[in-house]
Design an enzyme around this catalytic site. Structure first.
Site, short mmCIF file in Angstrom:
data_model
loop_
_atom_site.label_atom_id
_atom_site.label_comp_id
_atom_site.label_asym_id
_atom_site.label_seq_id
_atom_site.Cartn_x
_atom_site.Cartn_y
_atom_site.Cartn_z
N HIS A 133 31.21 53.20 19.26
CA HIS A 133 32.24 52.79 18.28
C HIS A 133 32.47 51.29 18.31
O HIS A 133 33.55 50.83 17.95
CB HIS A 133 33.53 53.56 18.55
N GLU A 149 37.51 50.92 37.07
CA GLU A 149 37.71 50.33 38.39
C GLU A 149 36.48 49.52 38.83
O GLU A 149 36.62 48.43 39.41
CB GLU A 149 38.04 51.44 39.40
N CYS A 208 53.45 34.13 47.07
CA CYS A 208 54.08 33.27 48.07
C CYS A 208 54.42 34.05 49.34
O CYS A 208 54.66 35.25 49.31
CB CYS A 208 55.38 32.72 47.52
N ASN A 216 60.59 32.91 47.60
CA ASN A 216 59.61 33.69 46.84
C ASN A 216 60.34 34.27 45.63
O ASN A 216 61.49 34.68 45.75
CB ASN A 216 59.09 34.88 47.66
N GLY A 217 59.65 34.33 44.49
CA GLY A 217 60.28 34.90 43.30
C GLY A 217 60.41 33.85 42.21
O GLY A 217 59.77 32.79 42.28
N TRP A 265 52.37 30.04 45.80
CA TRP A 265 51.41 30.40 44.76
C TRP A 265 52.06 29.92 43.46
O TRP A 265 53.07 30.47 43.04
CB TRP A 265 51.21 31.91 44.77
N GLU A 317 36.96 40.66 39.39
CA GLU A 317 37.95 39.93 40.18
C GLU A 317 37.33 39.25 41.40
O GLU A 317 37.87 38.25 41.89
CB GLU A 317 39.10 40.83 40.61
N LYS A 362 36.69 45.59 39.78
CA LYS A 362 36.26 45.07 41.08
C LYS A 362 35.25 43.95 40.88
O LYS A 362 35.33 42.91 41.52
CB LYS A 362 35.60 46.17 41.94
N LYS A 391 47.42 38.89 46.54
CA LYS A 391 47.34 40.29 46.96
C LYS A 391 48.48 41.12 46.39
O LYS A 391 48.30 42.22 45.94
CB LYS A 391 47.34 40.35 48.49
N ARG A 407 47.48 36.95 51.01
CA ARG A 407 48.25 37.22 49.79
C ARG A 407 47.92 36.22 48.69
O ARG A 407 48.28 36.44 47.54
CB ARG A 407 49.75 37.14 50.09
C1 F6R Z 1 42.76 44.94 42.22
C2 F6R Z 1 44.09 44.97 42.79
C3 F6R Z 1 45.25 44.94 41.86
C4 F6R Z 1 46.37 45.85 42.38
C5 F6R Z 1 47.63 45.68 41.52
C6 F6R Z 1 48.73 46.58 41.97
O1 F6R Z 1 41.78 45.03 43.21
O2 F6R Z 1 44.25 45.01 43.98
O3 F6R Z 1 44.88 45.28 40.57
O4 F6R Z 1 45.93 47.16 42.36
O5 F6R Z 1 48.06 44.35 41.59
O6 F6R Z 1 49.11 46.33 43.29
P1 F6R Z 1 49.92 47.38 44.14
O7 F6R Z 1 49.03 48.56 44.36
O8 F6R Z 1 50.26 46.68 45.41
O9 F6R Z 1 51.12 47.74 43.34
#
Ligand code: F6R
Length: 613
Positions: free
Chosen positions: A509, A486, A2, A102-103, A76, A493, A490, A608, A27
């Site tokens: 395994h 990673e 949010c 927010n929250g 959100w 997502e 990527k 985000k 976000r």
């Molecule tokens: C994936 C991604 C998330 C963040 C995670 C932590 O591409 O962006 O997995 O890495 O939500 O976010 P931060 O780094 O802001 O604590």
């Protein structure tokens, strides 16, 4: 997650609020709304879907167009689906006030029951409406001052909040408060812009006040008063936002993610600037100066983070043990905070976070501090909550990361971890000649990342060959095992292709059962001590007719014999490899998403910054 924007000043609020919401779009959100005071009315418009839907609805709304004070929100969904009724702002029963939040209000169900029993009628399923009704109850039942009613209500709620509230009775005032959800006040001349994120403020002013948890502010055109939730006045320092407007624009790239992938040479260069002393061949970390002595003696490092930042933490585990010879472990913040962890004397906890606001990482950090650990932060957003709650830390200086999929923050997190591990290593056991090799190697990384990026077109073609497959594996060993994780994250997502990352030797395994004819398997296989072993793993996949894409060291022509496609990265010291080997995987994810028609800047279900647990 949010987003909140609020404005009070002499300009028309509407444009500022809508533009602010657009800056927060990255976000992630699924509905939006706005409230502007004008001529004795709180004019409210809300809609599910994009901000454009709200804009369409407010066209011709005289009140919203004319008012000079207002609040707005992107939601959100957590409690209740994304529809108009659940979108913010929310009012009290009498329609005296409007609130954005927010929250999460954790005890909302109990409070709602209480309010219903007192005759309140609810129009939404949200926890937020419970808070607006509760404030309204105090406000209309004896308390004549908005901040008093807000304060009274907040003492009744448990959970997290960043809120902005406005009222019909005091139409020149915004009341804002925070606990666990960021809130910043931009200080202009004769105007204030409130936001949950600096990107909504930067267009208007670089002067900001960061509210801490359990603080509130009462804002009018004539000034701002700040106090704790217990009404103890606090004096806040006006600070500067470091980022510019250009940095949060797409700058000619189709998507923020692509822009940020291509920004990595510069981002890492900036991150290393002033910290790598190439003349005296040493590492200088001003942010850790006050704690270096204690840090050198630390007995154990716990790295805690979520998602991509956790993967950076996993590389950190290798770096701290390998380069600094300090026992290290990485912990998912969400697990660490709840499992009553043992934090022995001499432990240093390092919270890694791009946003500095991730709820679980923040809670893990607090848990560790509570148990006596020294707390450090590796954070990108200056002034963020995690940055402020640590004993010391190192900023990434990666510039704003807007793309939902984290890219440049990851490489900069690796760069910072390497710097810290080297600094400690040198003070503990590392010879100066070894230090010099690393410093030289690290200084070359930005140019080497740029070399990998030059192959973007080739990587796009390779990705498109395989993009029709719905299941991928990413395999790596040692420092490149976290890179495999990673790469898989990527891909899933952004393109919604199912992918798994594994340590290559673990494949036999169990997961080897997944391999079938044509399945894409990405091996991160640069030259290192386990190179021959990983060739063995490649053979195992080949024998089962999987198709192999390898990320290998430039000049390794031999590997072509075993693989369908090879993407080369320049040679470098093994601990530095992840900063190079991850680049092709970021590009693959991006091109796979494009090929599948996915919206890279607004991936499904993702936000985000995850400020709720
Ligand atoms: C994936 C991604 C998330 C963040 C995670 C932590 O591409 O962006 O997995 O890495 O939500 O976010 P931060 O780094 O802001 O604590």
């Amino acid at each position: 997650m949010c987003g909140i924007v609020g404005y009070v000043g002499s300009k028309k609020a509407c444009g500022i609020l809508i533009e602010g919401l657009k800056r927060l779009e990255y976000r992630g959100y699924d509905s939006a709304g706005i409230c502007v005071y004008h001529d004795g009315k709180l004019c409210i418009v809300k809609s599910p879907g994009r901000i454009a839907a709200v804009e369409k609805k407010i066209a011709g709304n005289v009140g919203i167009a004319a008012g000079t004070i207002g609040i707005a929100h992107t939601r959100w969904a957590t409690h209740g689906e994304p529809n108009e009724a659940n979108a913010h702002p929310h009012c009290d029963n009498a329609g005296t006030l409007a609130l954005v939040h927010n929250g999460i209000i954790e005890n909302y169900a109990t409070l709602k029951q209480f309010l219903i029993a007192k005759g309140h009628v609810f129009r939404s399923e949200t926890d937020t409406e419970v808070l607006s009704q509760l404030i309204g109850r105090f406000y209309n039942d004896g308390m004549r001052v908005l901040e008093d009613a807000v304060r009274a209500a907040l003492t009744e709620v448990s959970g997290t909040y960043g809120i902005a509230v406005m009222s019909l009775r005091e139409p020149d005032k915004l009341v804002v408060a925070r606990k666990g959800s960021p809130l910043i006040v931009g200080v202009g001349s004769g105007e204030y812009i409130v936001a949950s994120d600096a990107s909504a403020i930067i267009e208007h002013t670089a002067n900001v006040v960061y509210l801490n948890d359990n603080e509130m502010a009462v804002i009018t055109r004539d000034g701002m008063r700040t106090m704790t939730l217990d009404n103890v006045p606090v004096t806040k320092e006006v600070q500067q936002i470091e980022w510019s407007l250009e940095q949060i624009a797409k700058g000619g790239y189709e998507h923020f993610m692509l822009k940020e992938i291509f920004e990595q040479p510069e981002a890492v260069r900036t991150c290393l600037r002033g910290r790598l002393d190439l003349r005296d061949m040493r590492v200088l970390l001003g942010g850790l100066e006050g704690v270096t002595r204690e840090l050198v003696k630390t007995r154990k490092v716990i790295l805690t983070a979520c998602g991509t930042a956790w993967h950076a933490g996993l590389v950190g585990e290798y770096l701290f043990e390998d380069l600094a010879r300090i026992p290290a472990e990485v912990e998912y913040a969400s697990e660490f905070r709840y499992r009553n962890p043992i934090v022995e004397e001499g432990t240093t906890v390092i919270a890694i976070s791009q946003s500095g606001e991730t709820a679980d990482t923040l809670a893990a950090l607090r848990e560790a501090r509570e148990k006596g650990a020294m707390a450090l932060g590796i954070v990108n957003v200056v002034g963020s909550t995690i940055a402020r709650e640590t004993d010391a830390g190192v900023y990434l200086h990666a510039g704003p990361e807007i793309g939902v999929a984290s890219t440049k923050a990851f490489t900069c997190q690796l760069a910072v971890e390497t710097l810290i591990a080297l600094m400690l290593g040198r003070r503990r056991f590392m010879s100066q000649s070894m230090m010099e090799q690393y410093i030289t190697g690290l200084a070359e990384i930005p140019d080497k990342i740029a070399q990998v990026l030059q192959q973007a077109e080739e990587i796009r073609k390779i990705t498109e060959e395989f993009v029709r497959f719905d299941n991928w594996l990413f395999l790596g060993r040692g420092y490149n095992y976290p890179v495999a994780l990673e790469g898989a994250l990527k891909l899933k997502e952004i393109s919604y292709i199912h992918a798994e990352g594994l340590p290559a030797a673990e494949m036999k395994h169990g997961p080897i059962a997944l391999i079938h004819e044509g399945m894409p398997v990405v091996f991160i296989a640069p030259r290192c001590a386990t190179y021959d072993k990983i060739i063995g793993n490649i053979e195992e996949v080949r024998a089962r007719k999987g198709r192999i894409i390898a990320v290998a060291t430039e000049g390794d022509e031999d590997i072509r014999r075993y693989c369908d496609r090879v993407i080369y990265v320049p040679d470098c010291l093994v601990p530095l490899q992840p900063m190079l080997t991850v680049i092709p995987l970021q590009l693959m994810a991006y091109y796979a998403a494009l090929a599948r028609g996915c919206n890279v800047d607004k991936p499904r279900n993702l936000a985000k910054s995850v400020t709720v647990e």
